[in-house]
Design a protein around this motif. Structure first.
Motif, PDB file in Angstrom:
ATOM      1  N   PHE A 100       0.832  -1.214   0.028  1.00 42.66           N
ATOM      2  CA  PHE A 100       0.082  -0.115   0.144  1.00 42.66           C
ATOM      3  C   PHE A 100       0.802   1.368  -0.177  1.00 42.66           C
ATOM      4  O   PHE A 100       1.983   1.267   0.437  1.00 42.66           O
ATOM      5  CB  PHE A 100      -1.070   0.018   1.095  1.00 42.66           C
ATOM      6  N   ALA A 101       0.145   2.395  -0.247  1.00 45.48           N
ATOM      7  CA  ALA A 101       0.697   3.721  -0.669  1.00 45.48           C
ATOM      8  C   ALA A 101       1.921   3.588  -1.419  1.00 45.48           C
ATOM      9  O   ALA A 101       1.836   2.719  -2.185  1.00 45.48           O
ATOM     10  CB  ALA A 101       1.143   4.395   1.101  1.00 45.48           C
ATOM     11  N   ARG A 129      -2.924  -1.528  -5.711  1.00 43.59           N
ATOM     12  CA  ARG A 129      -3.104  -2.094  -4.168  1.00 43.59           C
ATOM     13  C   ARG A 129      -3.629  -3.269  -4.244  1.00 43.59           C
ATOM     14  O   ARG A 129      -3.738  -4.097  -3.374  1.00 43.59           O
ATOM     15  CB  ARG A 129      -4.195  -0.967  -3.465  1.00 43.59           C
ATOM     16  N   ILE A 157       3.889  -1.313   8.968  1.00 43.50           N
ATOM     17  CA  ILE A 157       2.628  -2.019   9.489  1.00 43.50           C
ATOM     18  C   ILE A 157       2.321  -3.238   8.628  1.00 43.50           C
ATOM     19  O   ILE A 157       2.031  -3.024   7.507  1.00 43.50           O
ATOM     20  CB  ILE A 157       1.524  -0.877   9.719  1.00 43.50           C
ATOM     21  N   PHE A 192       0.225  -6.803   8.121  1.00 48.06           N
ATOM     22  CA  PHE A 192      -0.912  -7.521   8.636  1.00 48.06           C
ATOM     23  C   PHE A 192      -0.793  -9.089   7.861  1.00 48.06           C
ATOM     24  O   PHE A 192      -0.580  -8.972   6.579  1.00 48.06           O
ATOM     25  CB  PHE A 192      -2.386  -6.955   7.951  1.00 48.06           C
ATOM     26  N   ASN A 247      -5.526  -9.895   8.084  1.00 45.79           N
ATOM     27  CA  ASN A 247      -6.224  -9.087   8.837  1.00 45.79           C
ATOM     28  C   ASN A 247      -5.606  -8.779  10.290  1.00 45.79           C
ATOM     29  O   ASN A 247      -6.528  -8.380  11.073  1.00 45.79           O
ATOM     30  CB  ASN A 247      -7.689  -9.379   8.714  1.00 45.79           C
ATOM     31  N   ARG A 248      -4.720  -9.458  10.726  1.00 44.31           N
ATOM     32  CA  ARG A 248      -4.387  -9.212  11.832  1.00 44.31           C
ATOM     33  C   ARG A 248      -2.849  -8.930  11.934  1.00 44.31           C
ATOM     34  O   ARG A 248      -2.011  -8.983  11.084  1.00 44.31           O
ATOM     35  CB  ARG A 248      -4.219 -10.800  12.728  1.00 44.31           C
ATOM     36  N   HIS A 249      -2.542  -8.026  13.105  1.00 50.17           N
ATOM     37  CA  HIS A 249      -1.049  -7.451  13.046  1.00 50.17           C
ATOM     38  C   HIS A 249      -0.184  -8.537  13.228  1.00 50.17           C
ATOM     39  O   HIS A 249      -0.370  -9.469  13.837  1.00 50.17           O
ATOM     40  CB  HIS A 249      -0.885  -6.349  14.234  1.00 50.17           C
ATOM     41  N   ARG A 304      -2.784 -14.083   3.528  1.00 48.89           N
ATOM     42  CA  ARG A 304      -2.760 -12.719   2.564  1.00 48.89           C
ATOM     43  C   ARG A 304      -1.761 -11.878   3.781  1.00 48.89           C
ATOM     44  O   ARG A 304      -2.081 -11.838   4.614  1.00 48.89           O
ATOM     45  CB  ARG A 304      -4.044 -12.282   2.710  1.00 48.89           C
ATOM     46  N   ALA A 317      -0.122  -8.061   4.114  1.00 49.71           N
ATOM     47  CA  ALA A 317      -0.532  -6.803   3.558  1.00 49.71           C
ATOM     48  C   ALA A 317       0.712  -6.054   4.325  1.00 49.71           C
ATOM     49  O   ALA A 317       0.887  -6.013   5.479  1.00 49.71           O
ATOM     50  CB  ALA A 317      -1.827  -6.285   4.020  1.00 49.71           C
ATOM     51  N   PHE A 365       2.107  -1.950   5.072  1.00 53.81           N
ATOM     52  CA  PHE A 365       1.808  -0.403   4.829  1.00 53.81           C
ATOM     53  C   PHE A 365       3.137   0.186   5.086  1.00 53.81           C
ATOM     54  O   PHE A 365       3.795  -0.300   6.211  1.00 53.81           O
ATOM     55  CB  PHE A 365       0.784   0.161   5.730  1.00 53.81           C
ATOM     56  N   PRO A 372       5.096   3.440   7.445  1.00 52.79           N
ATOM     57  CA  PRO A 372       4.292   4.283   8.458  1.00 52.79           C
ATOM     58  C   PRO A 372       3.525   5.685   7.866  1.00 52.79           C
ATOM     59  O   PRO A 372       3.800   6.272   7.291  1.00 52.79           O
ATOM     60  CB  PRO A 372       5.665   4.857   9.109  1.00 52.79           C
ATOM     61  N   ILE A 373       2.176   5.219   8.434  1.00 52.03           N
ATOM     62  CA  ILE A 373       0.917   6.254   7.945  1.00 52.03           C
ATOM     63  C   ILE A 373       0.129   6.540   9.155  1.00 52.03           C
ATOM     64  O   ILE A 373       0.052   5.833  10.031  1.00 52.03           O
ATOM     65  CB  ILE A 373       0.222   5.777   6.865  1.00 52.03           C
ATOM     66  N   ALA A 374      -0.677   7.625   9.036  1.00 53.03           N
ATOM     67  CA  ALA A 374      -1.553   7.858   9.816  1.00 53.03           C
ATOM     68  C   ALA A 374      -2.593   9.070   9.474  1.00 53.03           C
ATOM     69  O   ALA A 374      -2.277   9.596   8.299  1.00 53.03           O
ATOM     70  CB  ALA A 374      -1.081   8.131  11.287  1.00 53.03           C
ATOM     71  N   GLY A 375      -3.809   9.275   9.765  1.00 57.69           N
ATOM     72  CA  GLY A 375      -4.378  10.172   9.691  1.00 57.69           C
ATOM     73  C   GLY A 375      -5.614  10.697  10.552  1.00 57.69           C
ATOM     74  O   GLY A 375      -4.981  10.592  11.932  1.00 57.69           O
ATOM     75  N   GLU A 420      -7.947  -3.379   5.844  1.00 60.36           N
ATOM     76  CA  GLU A 420      -7.155  -4.744   6.174  1.00 60.36           C
ATOM     77  C   GLU A 420      -7.164  -4.983   7.411  1.00 60.36           C
ATOM     78  O   GLU A 420      -7.049  -6.229   7.914  1.00 60.36           O
ATOM     79  CB  GLU A 420      -5.694  -4.192   5.904  1.00 60.36           C
ATOM     80  N   GLU A 455      -5.012   6.488  -1.729  1.00 60.47           N
ATOM     81  CA  GLU A 455      -3.953   6.466  -2.871  1.00 60.47           C
ATOM     82  C   GLU A 455      -4.581   6.670  -4.268  1.00 60.47           C
ATOM     83  O   GLU A 455      -4.226   7.427  -5.072  1.00 60.47           O
ATOM     84  CB  GLU A 455      -3.287   4.786  -2.895  1.00 60.47           C
TER      85      GLU A 455
END
Ligand code: SF4
Lengths: 79, 591
Positions: free
Chosen positions: A8-9, A22, A50, A52, A55-57, A69, A71, A73, A75-78, B258, B281
């Motif tokens: 992602f990103a 993505r 980050i 996953f 769907n779990r860290h 799967r 995934a 990311f 380092p992001i935040a919002g 996710e 994105e």
């Protein structure tokens, strides 16, 4: 084993097919491959991430399994 | 010089008085709370004569403190029935502070309910109230144009405006603040404060800071030194230095999806299959293709710059962002995956003066009634327009998710204290459920943003699906956030502050150098506790009990896919969050 990998990103530029986006790609991985091995193969930038798995860290030293799967990311935040 | 400007809408008179000594350490949310606590009877009608509306820049307003120009707007909320501080970016806070105003306090209401007024506060401190009856019913963008036509060409001013939603007394009405380009697109959105402004006949406030310099510091050199350290932390941290400026707030869409914590289809799933169309994105890619701006600050002095403008296919401005919360509420929660539709809804909300979080959640509740289908963008636009243009479902929508759910027989209404939940599912992110349940604001993510440790790995990690540590996490973040809101700092500074110890020190170093007062860690935390204590005491006096600090019952019994979990934090843990209030109230002399 087959593992779906989504980035992602700005990490999506690191997909081996060079197509960005993505959506997850199916990776053929040797049994026992860890998250960290995939990160090294993809040459992701050296920074916190980050992660996953299903769907779990997940920690980067965790082992992947057939059908997972993954995934990743940056380092992001919002908010 | 820090003064309060009192504006009485009953007599159309104004009076400027020095800030009372007892409030000399208060600004922003601390000051709006203190004034509301002092002046507003907790059981009063929020749209009645006794209601008071307060605008207050933070302590760093009018200075060059990075990201220090946020505005607090306070009142008793017509939506929640409790105290409200609604926080906004935009240019107004800096302008007020440069004029020497620590607050504008609007009281009373005019005898003629059809009268509309504009309050102008000029750079020389002069104040004028004028009738603008012809502006009745105008949208925020038209009001901004009307104001522009009245001002000198070389003026430099900010606007605070109210759309038709606030004039109509709708409980989802917010107040628009102009951004650096003069667009009325920043919002004190939550809690229906636009309705309070409307009840006072106040259509617009103009604040001119033309030619004014920044507010002076007690120790300029020390302030500049601390300011540089703070700015460095904001640009060094990967989240505030790269992630937010590149993708904006909507970078969260994919990560919440996710994590299975993205509320979808009126909070019935934590995962949205069609998320790509409304992801941050994709938003960036399309905005760049169309020639839109993807990085600017919502006010002068923001170094993070998470704002962007959405433009149409011809490249013409439509609206800001959309921000994550709006893309989620008007998109994901309604199963709408087309960003042009989301932007059209966002623009309508912005022009009417409606809170996008509340309205997206409301449209999703309406869809859940079966009257229109999930994912039907044109039907959602028509429903939103019906508030002002007539037809089904009409005005009730503008009173928010709960009113709409009750009107249309929906029993799955995601609210706390009558306010709609934002873009994080408590059943998959237990910590945010603690914040939604307990904050005096009603369901509000910004009050204690546990997504940091629950999802983003900022400021430590706390497993989002477990209950351990959530109450403590929420409590500490609620205290820290209350402090940031008092300083007028954007809460996104929390990401570096939680990870870089010197950024926290730089905040009190800036405060001390600016005010000449002593500030340290203890004083910062004390300020945060005092803010929350005003709020809790007000709400208790307004009739709130522990039963109001709960999530809707179905969140404890109906499992949420994909994790199939329910909200499990116990009532006792929820009730522990504000355990410091009695003691703090005693220290403050309030009990
Ligand atoms: S980071 Fe974003 S919300 Fe915060 S002050 Fe800057 S533009 Fe405004």
């Amino acid at each position: 084993m087959k593992v779906d990998v989504a980035l992602f990103a700005y990490l999506s530029d690191h997909q081996p097919d060079g197509l960005g986006g993505r959506h997850a790609r199916a990776f053929d991985l040797a049994d026992g491959t860890r998250v960290a091995d995939v990160i090294a193969d993809l040459a992701l930038p050296d920074q916190p991430r980050i992660v996953f798995v299903n769907n779990r860290h997940a920690a980067e030293d965790s082992a992947l399994h057939d059908g997972d799967r993954l995934a990743i990311f940056p380092p992001i935040a919002g908010g | 010089m820090r003064d309060i400007l009192y504006v009485d809408m009953a007599t159309l008179s104004t009076e400027r008085k020095p800030l009372p000594e007892k409030w000399s350490r208060y600004a922003g949310r601390a000051l709006t709370d203190a004034i509301v606590y002092d002046m507003v009877p907790p059981t009063c009608d929020p749209l009645g004569r006794g209601a008071v509306l307060v605008f207050a820049p933070g302590l760093f307003g009018g200075t060059s403190a990075p990201n220090g120009g946020r505005l607090s707007v306070g009142a008793k909320s017509p939506l929640t029935g409790g105290i409200k501080e609604s926080n906004s970016g935009g240019q107004a806070a800096h302008a007020l502070a440069k004029i020497g105003l620590s607050a504008v306090v609007v009281t009373g209401k005019p005898a003629d309910p059809l009268a509309r007024f504009m309050l102008s506060i000029e750079a020389d401190g002069s104040v004028k109230i004028e009738r603008v009856d012809g502006w009745a019913g105008l949208g925020n963008y038209a009001v901004a144009d009307a104001i522009k036509a009245l001002r000198p060409a070389d003026d430099h001013y900010a606007t605070i405006t109210n759309g038709p939603a606030g004039e109509a007394g709708l409980k989802a009405a917010g107040i628009a603040i102009s951004d650096m380009k003069g667009y009325p697109n920043r919002f004190a959105g939550r809690g229906g404060l636009g309705a309070v402004m409307g009840s006072k006949g106040l259509k617009a406030i103009v604040v001119s800071d033309k030619g004014l310099k920044g507010v002076e510091h007690a120790d300029k050199e020390a302030f500049n030194a601390a300011m540089k350290r703070f700015a460095k932390a904001l640009t060094d941290h990967p989240v505030s230095g790269v992630g937010l400026p590149t993708y904006g707030t909507n970078v969260l869409m994919n990560i919440l999806n996710e994590a299975g914590g993205l509320p979808t289809k009126n909070f019935s799933s934590g995962h949205f299959d069609d998320v790509e169309g409304v992801s941050g994105e994709k938003q960036r890619e399309v905005t760049l293709e169309r020639g839109g701006n993807v990085k600017h600050g919502c006010h002068t002095g923001c170094v993070i710059q998470c704002s962007r403008y959405w433009v149409d296919k011809e490249g013409a401005y439509v609206t800001k962002g959309p921000e994550y919360e709006s893309a989620w509420s008007l998109g994901t929660d309604c199963c709408i995956s087309d960003m042009d539709t989301v932007a059209a809804l966002d623009r309508l909300c912005g022009d009417y003066g409606l809170d996008t979080i509340e309205m997206g959640a409301t449209l999703a509740v309406y869809m859940d009634s079966g009257k229109i289908a999930f994912g039907d963008g044109p039907a959602a636009i028509k429903a939103l327009k019906s508030i002002f243009e007539g037809g089904e479902p009409g005005m009730v929508l503008g009173h928010g998710a709960e009113a709409t759910g009750l009107a249309f027989g929906v029993d799955h209404i995601p609210v706390v204290k009558h306010q709609a939940m934002p873009a994080y599912e408590p059943r998959a992110v237990q910590g945010i459920g603690v914040t939604y349940a307990t904050t005096p604001m009603g369901a509000d993510h910004t009050a204690g943003y546990t997504i940091t440790a629950n999802i983003l790995g900022v400021g430590g990690t706390v497993d989002p699906l477990k209950t351990a540590g959530q109450a403590e996490l929420s409590k500490n973040l609620q205290i820290a956030t209350a402090m940031l809101d008092a300083f007028g700092l954007c809460i996104f500074v929390a990401f570096p502050v939680l990870d870089i110890p010197d950024a926290f020190v730089a905040i009190y170093d800036m405060a001390a150098a600016h005010t000449g007062q002593a500030w340290d860690t203890d004083e910062l935390m004390k300020l945060g506790r005092e803010v929350l204590t005003f709020e809790r005491l007000f709400n208790t006096a307004a009739g709130f009990t522990a039963a109001d600090d709960r999530l809707p019952a179905w969140m404890k019994t109906v499992p949420l896919p994909p994790h199939n979990t329910v909200f499990e934090v116990t009532d006792a843990e929820l009730d522990s969050v504000f355990d410091f209030v009695p003691e703090t109230a005693k220290e403050m002399g309030l009990l």
